[in-house]
Write a protein that holds these residues in place. Structure first.
Motif, PDB file in Angstrom:
ATOM      1  N   ILE A   1      12.037  -9.097   3.559  1.00 41.07           N
ATOM      2  CA  ILE A   1      12.705  -7.247   3.107  1.00 41.07           C
ATOM      3  C   ILE A   1      12.932  -7.452   1.384  1.00 41.07           C
ATOM      4  O   ILE A   1      12.449  -5.770   0.908  1.00 41.07           O
ATOM      5  CB  ILE A   1      13.585  -7.066   3.221  1.00 41.07           C
ATOM      6  CG1 ILE A   1      14.636  -5.419   3.704  1.00 41.07           C
ATOM      7  CG2 ILE A   1      15.294  -7.896   3.223  1.00 41.07           C
ATOM      8  CD1 ILE A   1      14.825  -5.525   4.771  1.00 41.07           C
TER       9      ILE A   1
ATOM     10  N   ARG B   1      13.072 -14.901  11.640  1.00 43.55           N
ATOM     11  CA  ARG B   1      13.417 -14.123  11.189  1.00 43.55           C
ATOM     12  C   ARG B   1      14.742 -14.205   8.924  1.00 43.55           C
ATOM     13  O   ARG B   1      14.376 -13.421   8.874  1.00 43.55           O
ATOM     14  CB  ARG B   1      15.375 -14.140  12.386  1.00 43.55           C
ATOM     15  CG  ARG B   1      15.001 -13.665  13.439  1.00 43.55           C
ATOM     16  CD  ARG B   1      15.478 -13.249  14.486  1.00 43.55           C
ATOM     17  NE  ARG B   1      14.906 -12.788  15.158  1.00 43.55           N
ATOM     18  CZ  ARG B   1      16.393 -12.427  16.854  1.00 43.55           C
ATOM     19  NH1 ARG B   1      17.868 -12.068  16.569  1.00 43.55           N
ATOM     20  NH2 ARG B   1      16.127 -11.493  17.385  1.00 43.55           N
ATOM     21  N   THR B   2      14.527 -15.619  10.096  1.00 48.85           N
ATOM     22  CA  THR B   2      15.614 -16.258   7.701  1.00 48.85           C
ATOM     23  C   THR B   2      13.806 -15.516   7.339  1.00 48.85           C
ATOM     24  O   THR B   2      14.176 -15.492   6.122  1.00 48.85           O
ATOM     25  CB  THR B   2      15.433 -17.408   8.199  1.00 48.85           C
ATOM     26  OG1 THR B   2      16.701 -17.350   8.714  1.00 48.85           O
ATOM     27  CG2 THR B   2      16.099 -17.775   6.663  1.00 48.85           C
ATOM     28  N   GLN B   3      12.750 -15.459   7.522  1.00 47.27           N
ATOM     29  CA  GLN B   3      11.403 -15.516   6.366  1.00 47.27           C
ATOM     30  C   GLN B   3      11.481 -13.993   6.319  1.00 47.27           C
ATOM     31  O   GLN B   3      11.470 -13.454   4.843  1.00 47.27           O
ATOM     32  CB  GLN B   3      10.993 -16.126   6.894  1.00 47.27           C
ATOM     33  CG  GLN B   3      10.427 -17.737   6.792  1.00 47.27           C
ATOM     34  CD  GLN B   3       9.052 -18.350   7.379  1.00 47.27           C
ATOM     35  OE1 GLN B   3       8.944 -17.940   8.653  1.00 47.27           O
ATOM     36  NE2 GLN B   3       9.287 -19.262   6.781  1.00 47.27           N
TER      37      GLN B   3
ATOM     38  N   ARG C   1      11.708  -7.439  13.562  1.00 47.57           N
ATOM     39  CA  ARG C   1      12.943  -9.058  13.402  1.00 47.57           C
ATOM     40  C   ARG C   1      12.520  -9.277  15.546  1.00 47.57           C
ATOM     41  O   ARG C   1      12.070 -10.657  15.375  1.00 47.57           O
ATOM     42  CB  ARG C   1      14.441  -9.014  13.384  1.00 47.57           C
ATOM     43  CG  ARG C   1      14.368  -9.138  11.459  1.00 47.57           C
ATOM     44  CD  ARG C   1      15.506  -9.431  10.685  1.00 47.57           C
ATOM     45  NE  ARG C   1      16.745 -10.866  10.992  1.00 47.57           N
ATOM     46  CZ  ARG C   1      17.320 -10.880  11.738  1.00 47.57           C
ATOM     47  NH1 ARG C   1      18.258 -10.140  12.952  1.00 47.57           N
ATOM     48  NH2 ARG C   1      18.054 -12.342  11.623  1.00 47.57           N
TER      49      ARG C   1
ATOM     50  N   ASP D   1      13.502 -12.063   6.849  1.00 51.31           N
ATOM     51  CA  ASP D   1      15.085 -11.305   5.368  1.00 51.31           C
ATOM     52  C   ASP D   1      15.132 -11.541   4.024  1.00 51.31           C
ATOM     53  O   ASP D   1      15.013 -10.465   3.240  1.00 51.31           O
ATOM     54  CB  ASP D   1      16.655 -12.356   6.445  1.00 51.31           C
ATOM     55  CG  ASP D   1      16.921 -11.564   7.986  1.00 51.31           C
ATOM     56  OD1 ASP D   1      15.928 -11.159   8.550  1.00 51.31           O
ATOM     57  OD2 ASP D   1      17.396 -12.059   7.687  1.00 51.31           O
ATOM     58  N   ASP D   2      13.908 -12.389   4.076  1.00 49.17           N
ATOM     59  CA  ASP D   2      13.890 -12.839   2.298  1.00 49.17           C
ATOM     60  C   ASP D   2      13.266 -12.308   2.737  1.00 49.17           C
ATOM     61  O   ASP D   2      12.888 -11.575   1.173  1.00 49.17           O
ATOM     62  CB  ASP D   2      13.481 -13.755   2.615  1.00 49.17           C
ATOM     63  CG  ASP D   2      14.511 -15.093   2.573  1.00 49.17           C
ATOM     64  OD1 ASP D   2      15.721 -15.235   2.556  1.00 49.17           O
ATOM     65  OD2 ASP D   2      14.339 -16.188   3.016  1.00 49.17           O
TER      66      ASP D   2
ATOM     67  N   LEU E   1      15.249   0.041   6.821  1.00 55.10           N
ATOM     68  CA  LEU E   1      15.955  -1.104   7.912  1.00 55.10           C
ATOM     69  C   LEU E   1      15.591  -0.896   9.124  1.00 55.10           C
ATOM     70  O   LEU E   1      15.774  -2.025   9.385  1.00 55.10           O
ATOM     71  CB  LEU E   1      17.435  -0.765   7.338  1.00 55.10           C
ATOM     72  CG  LEU E   1      17.835  -0.830   6.178  1.00 55.10           C
ATOM     73  CD1 LEU E   1      19.360   0.265   6.603  1.00 55.10           C
ATOM     74  CD2 LEU E   1      18.065  -2.096   6.033  1.00 55.10           C
TER      75      LEU E   1
ATOM     76  N   TRP F   1      12.933  -3.214   9.127  1.00 54.58           N
ATOM     77  CA  TRP F   1      13.100  -4.326   9.353  1.00 54.58           C
ATOM     78  C   TRP F   1      13.674  -5.254  10.821  1.00 54.58           C
ATOM     79  O   TRP F   1      13.575  -6.281  11.294  1.00 54.58           O
ATOM     80  CB  TRP F   1      14.660  -5.153   8.131  1.00 54.58           C
ATOM     81  CG  TRP F   1      14.848  -5.872   8.196  1.00 54.58           C
ATOM     82  CD1 TRP F   1      14.417  -7.847   8.212  1.00 54.58           C
ATOM     83  CD2 TRP F   1      16.156  -6.762   8.681  1.00 54.58           C
ATOM     84  NE1 TRP F   1      15.528  -8.568   8.239  1.00 54.58           N
ATOM     85  CE2 TRP F   1      16.683  -7.510   8.494  1.00 54.58           C
ATOM     86  CE3 TRP F   1      16.924  -5.438   9.107  1.00 54.58           C
ATOM     87  CZ2 TRP F   1      17.838  -8.080   8.961  1.00 54.58           C
ATOM     88  CZ3 TRP F   1      18.638  -5.910   8.245  1.00 54.58           C
ATOM     89  CH2 TRP F   1      18.630  -6.863   8.578  1.00 54.58           C
ATOM     90  N   ALA F   2      14.549  -4.262  11.438  1.00 55.02           N
ATOM     91  CA  ALA F   2      15.059  -4.099  12.529  1.00 55.02           C
ATOM     92  C   ALA F   2      13.574  -4.436  13.638  1.00 55.02           C
ATOM     93  O   ALA F   2      13.616  -5.271  14.797  1.00 55.02           O
ATOM     94  CB  ALA F   2      16.536  -3.830  13.208  1.00 55.02           C
TER      95      ALA F   2
END
Length: 282
Positions: free
Chosen positions: A72, A65-67, A47, A69-70, A40, A43-44
């Protein structure tokens, strides 16, 4: 009779239950929380990097950012499956062949970083190709955030009293509950410091101070080389896995050293390649 190492040990082992908390019959372990925290936080941070166009070639981020998110989910699967399979093949294959159900017993040995790295690399290659993302840039952004996971993972190893170090009489030695009545190097903390904190700061300095992400592959090379050097150094203080012991001699060559040594050459190659590509574009 107490040894000199016992008498000099002044760092008591913390009395921390490996189980962080329970929800009914479900026990939540610190080890599992460490993986969640590492993923997490990584990931943050990733981004934030992806949202900063000025850090990337041509001042345009190669991914959204959407990519990320996918991705992760892909990363988590690569880490867990690769890490477990890596441990089985590198450290515990004979035992698993004798009793295949042992492959599911993650408390028997746990995970391998080198296996997790391999699994995540495969996930990155497939994901990048499916989403039209430059592979080396995805490698770089993941390499930048991996130290979060390494730090929390090693802290969890320390809490669990596993993967402890060799015998020592240093004043910060620890007597681990599972390590016999002997003071040992807290090698998990050495790794947390080098592979986690130091490597994270070095990579952040290169990203923000030298804009190293503009040379795709350079950050990846620094991470791979930096991890390998850190791991090899700590292996001189870490007790080798009992089922393998030392691979050469009686006190130095370990499986961790063997698996990490080629990473130095790979990391140097990635850095040189990145610099050559950057020079060609000038």
């Amino acid at each position: 009779m107490p040894t000199a190492a016992n008498l000099l040990a002044i760092m008591p082992f913390p009395d921390i239950d490996p189980i962080a908390f329970s929800i009914g019959p479900l026990a939540i372990h610190w080890y599992g929380l460490a993986y969640v925290a590492g993923i997490l936080l990584g990931w943050a941070y990733a981004r934030r990097l992806a949202a900063n166009d000025s850090l990337w070639p041509g001042n345009v981020s190669p991914m959204s950012r959407t990519q990320l998110d996918d991705f992760i989910v892909w990363a988590a699967l690569g880490v867990v499956l690769g890490g477990r399979l890596g441990y089985i093949f590198f450290y515990d294959l004979p035992a698993v062949l004798r009793s295949p159900v042992r492959a599911l017993e993650i408390w028997n040995g746990g995970m391998s970083f080198h296996g997790g790295l391999t699994g995540t690399t495969i996930a990155m290659i497939v994901f990048a190709r499916r989403n039209g993302i430059p592979i080396w840039s995805l490698f770089d952004i993941v390499a930048t955030v991996v130290p979060f996971g390494l730090f929390f993972g090693r802290i969890a190893n320390f809490i669990n009293g596993e993967l402890w170090g060799r015998l020592t009489d240093m004043p910060w030695a620890v007597v681990f509950p599972t390590g016999g009545p002997f003071a040992r190097h807290p090698s998990q903390l050495y790794e947390a410091g080098l592979e986690g904190i130091v490597l994270l700061l070095v990579l952040a300095g290169l990203v923000y101070g030298m804009r190293a992400l503009k040379s795709p592959g350079f950050i990846t090379g620094v991470f791979v080389c930096g991890y390998a050097l850190s791991r090899i150094f700590v292996e001189f203080f870490r007790e080798p896995d009992a089922q393998l012991g030392y691979l050469l001699g009686t006190s130095w060559l370990t499986m961790g050293m063997v698996l990490s040594s080629p990473m130095i050459l790979l990391g140097l190659w990635a850095m040189l390649r990145a610099r050559r590509q950057a020079a060609l574009q000038l």
